[in-house]
Design an enzyme around this catalytic site. Sequence first.
Site, short mmCIF file in Angstrom:
data_model
loop_
_atom_site.label_atom_id
_atom_site.label_comp_id
_atom_site.label_asym_id
_atom_site.label_seq_id
_atom_site.Cartn_x
_atom_site.Cartn_y
_atom_site.Cartn_z
N GLY A 122 0.83 -1.24 0.04
CA GLY A 122 0.06 0.13 0.12
C GLY A 122 0.89 1.31 -0.08
O GLY A 122 1.96 1.09 0.08
N CYS A 123 0.29 2.45 -0.07
CA CYS A 123 1.07 3.48 -0.34
C CYS A 123 0.58 4.94 -0.18
O CYS A 123 -0.52 4.93 0.00
CB CYS A 123 1.99 3.57 -1.83
SG CYS A 123 2.67 2.11 -2.09
N ALA A 124 1.43 6.05 -0.17
CA ALA A 124 1.03 7.40 -0.28
C ALA A 124 1.65 8.01 -1.65
O ALA A 124 2.67 7.80 -1.52
CB ALA A 124 1.28 8.20 0.86
N HIS B 299 6.66 9.44 -3.02
CA HIS B 299 6.06 8.23 -2.74
C HIS B 299 6.47 7.69 -1.33
O HIS B 299 7.57 7.88 -1.02
CB HIS B 299 6.43 7.18 -3.85
CG HIS B 299 5.79 5.81 -3.70
ND1 HIS B 299 6.35 4.63 -2.89
CD2 HIS B 299 4.62 5.37 -4.17
CE1 HIS B 299 5.41 3.55 -3.03
NE2 HIS B 299 4.60 4.00 -3.74
N ASN C 166 -0.01 3.82 -6.06
CA ASN C 166 -0.42 3.28 -4.94
C ASN C 166 -1.55 2.18 -5.19
O ASN C 166 -2.61 2.49 -6.01
CB ASN C 166 -1.34 4.36 -3.96
CG ASN C 166 -1.93 3.82 -2.65
OD1 ASN C 166 -1.98 2.53 -2.29
ND2 ASN C 166 -2.87 4.33 -2.17
#
Lengths: 501, 362
Positions: free
Chosen positions: B12-14, B182, B209
Amino acid sequence: MAIKSVIYPEFEVVRYDRCTRCGRCIKECANGVHFFSQDKKMVLSDDTKCVDCLRCIAFCPEHAIKIVKSGCTFRDNANWRPGIVSGIIKEANTGGVLLSSMGNPEPYPVYWDKILINASQVTNPSIDPLREPMETRVFLGKKPDKIERDEDGNLVDNLPPQMELSLPVMFSAMSYGSISYNAHSALAQAAEELGIFYNTGEGGLHEDFYKYGKNTIVQVASGRFGVWRGYLEGGAAIEIKMGQGAKPGIGGHLPGAKIVGDVSRTRMIPEGTDAVSPAPHHDIYSIEDLRQLVISLKEATGYKKPVIVKVASVHNISAIASGIARSGADIIAIDGFRGGTGAAPTAIRDNVGIPVELALASVDQRLRDEGIRNNVSLVVGGSIRNASDVVKAIALGADAVYIATAALIALGCHLCRNCQSGKCCWGIATQRPDLVERLNPEEGKERLVNLLSAWKGEIKEMMGGMGINSIEALRGNRLMLRGIGLTQKELDILGITHAGE
Amino acid sequence: MKLEGEVRIPSGCAISAAISRKGNLFTGEGMIKAMEVMHERSNGLGGGFAAYGIYPEYKDYYAFHIFYSDRNARIETESFLKERFEIVQAEVIPTHQIPEITDVPLIWRYFLSPLRSIVDREMLDEDEYTVRAVTKVNSTIDGAYVFSSGKNMGTFKAVGYPEDVGVFYKIDEIEGYSWTAHGRYPTNTPGWWGGAHPFSLLDFSVVHNGEISSYDANRRFVEMFGYRCSLQTDTEVITYILDYLVRRQGLTPEEAANVIAAPFWSTIESKDEKERKRLTYLRTMFSSLLVTGPFSIVFGFTGGLMALNDRLKLRSMVVGENKDMVYVASEEAAILSADRNAGGFRFPMGGEAVVIRVEGEV
C-alpha cells in the site's frame, strides 16, 4: 473343437416388479436390449447389447429399471486388466482394429484438478459481479506489431480480421455426419444467441445453416468434404484441421452407411461411399505447405476471415505452434488428448498425444519467449469440463477454449462412448431419422445457452474473487494459479508455483 | 526470507505530485510536507521523490543514479559504462547523514553520453541503447542498481519514511518544475533501497498506490519486448507498460491511459462512432496491457505528468491547484500541507486521465 472365449456383458439390466410392461424401454432402446417375451408375458433384456446410455432409465415411467456393472469379469490382475484381455479376445475373433469414441477415459493425470485458483484478501479488494461491471468479451486474431496513424495523427485501425466472443468459449468441431442435423441446429442457434461460434467440423455446412454464418467457423480438413467458395465465404472464420486430440496422426472414416441424403449432399460425395479423410493433408507435408494453404484460403476470401489452424497436442507441440504462428494463421487451436471423437482406434485414443494443460503452458511460454505471442490467439480444447477449467486455461495463457463433449452432455449425451455404432439413443451421434427426431433443436439450444450462461456467471464470480474485472487481465496471469500435488518438473512446465509458496 | 525481486511483494502507499504549468522551478520542500502529513500511509520501508528540470547544466546527458553495495560493484559498473558511454561527470550524490536512514549504500551520479560509433553499430536509437545498458547493469552486475536514468531529471529514494528520505537527499535544496513523491507500505519486505519508489526508466517515472490483479498478465506480455521485471513490483511493470506504449509504440499519455485503464465495453458503446472505434481499437490491440485491481498512479515525463486511477477508482486520489501550480495526492490534506492556498479540489473518475503539460519548452 472351436476356441470359445467369454466376454461377459459389462452391464446388467435390473428390472423391478413394478414394471408395467408398457414397452417404453423397448421403444427407446436403439440397441435392442429390451424385448417382450410372449411366453413369459414380461419384458426381458439382452444385456450383451446394453451400452449404459441410460435412455431407458430416463424414460421408464415407473423407474423400474437400473443398469449396474455386471461385475462378472476376468480374475483380478493389475497388469492384464479386463479391458486389455477382452480387447485381445475381440481382435482374435475378428482381426479388426478396436474402435472407441468420445475422449480418452484412462486414468492419466488431469492437471486441471491439480491447479488451484487465487482470491483477494485485504491488500486488494475482490469485486462483486452483481454490483460492478465484469467483462468477459474477447477478440481472437492476430495483433499487429505497431500502431499506425493517418496524416492528421489519428489512429488507423490496422487490425486484421478478429472474432468477437461474448465469453471465451466456443463449440468445437463436430461434423454433420458424425452428429445429427438437429444437434448441429442446436449448436448453431445457441452460438448465435450467446454471441460465440460453433464449428462445422469437416463435413461441410448444411444449406439450412448458412444463415448462422456470422457465428460459424467452417472447417477445411484433409478430405475437403463440402468445401466450396460459398462455404468458405459463408462462415466468420476458417479452420484448417491438421489434427484431432482424440486421434493425433490419423485421419477419419465415416462409413458409407452414414453417407445418406443430406449428409451426402452436404459433403458433396455420392451416397453410400465411405468418407475417408487422409491422415495428412496431401498438399501439406511440411510447414511451408501449411503456409500456402493458409494464404490460399485468405486469397480465396479476400483476407476478410481469420484462419485457425487446429492441431492435436503432441510431444513437440511448442515447436509446431511456433511454426504455425509464423505461417500467416491468425489463431492456433490445440486439441488435447482427452478430446472426444465420433470414432477412433482405441489404441490411439488411449495412448497418443499429451494433456492439453501441459501443451498450452509450453506453447504460450514458447511463443512469448520468441516474442510472437501476438501473432496468434490460442484456443484450447479436449477436455474443458466446467467454468473452473475455463478460468485455469485462460490464466495459463489461452485466449479462449473449445468445448464439445460438455456441449453434447447438455444436449443429452450420457457418455456411453458408442458413437461409432451410429445408434445414439439421444439423437446426437446418429443419422437414423427416428433417433434424430428425439433431439429437439430448440430445447437443445436452450440447454446450451443455460450451460454457458451458468459458466459465465461462475467465471465472473471467480474473476471478481481475484479482483479482476476483465477477462484479458486474467489471460496468462499464472500468478493466479498454484499447483497441488505436482512435481517440480510439472510445475516448471505449467509455469506455476506450488500451493503454499 | 526471499529478497525483493525473488518474490512478489504487494504494498500500500501514499503518493503526491506537484507541477508548475509555467515551468517555474520550485524546491521539494512542499513535497516533504505533503508526505509528512500522510505518514500513516507508509511504514518506513521505502520513500522517494522524482524531480524534473533539476540538471539544466547537463540537460543533454543521461543522468544515471546508481546504488552500489560496495566498491567492487562500482568499479565493475564504471568499466562497463566506460565502454559504452562518454562519462561527462561522475560524483557522489550529496546526502545528510541522519539517524532515521540507515544501511546506506554508495550512491553515485553520472552524466553520460552514448558512444555514437557503438549506437550506430547496434542500429539503435540512443534511448533504446541506454535502456539496454540500464537493464544490463541491473540484471548482471551484482550489487549495482541503476535507479534513475533520464535526462534533466532524477529519482531519489531510500528505505525509510518519505519525509526522512527527503531530508536525507536534501531535496529542499533541489529545484524542479515537476515533482512526484512516494511513501511505501509493503506487506512483506526486508527493505531494499532499489525496491523503493518512484520507479523510473529514462525520463519516465511512476509512483503508484495499489495492488494490481493483472500483474502477471501484464508482466508476461511486456517481457516479450525485452523488459525484465526484476523487482516484481506493480510500479515496475506499470513503468514498462508506459514505456512500451508511449516511447516504443508512440501513443500519447492519454491514449496509454485508454489502454491501461480502458473504459468498460458498455461505456465504449455509448460513445460516438469515431470514439467508439478508437477505444475499441486500443482495447483490442493492447488487451494484455489492461491493468485491473486498485491503483492510483502519477506518471512523470519530460514536460508533464499524468495522474490516473484504476477504472473502478479503488484508490483515493485528489487533484487541486493554485495559480500555475497543479497538485495530485492520495489525500487532500497532503496538498494543503504543500500549499495552504491550494483549492479547486476534484476527484478524477476511475480511468479518467489528468494530464498536465508545461507550457512551452522545458
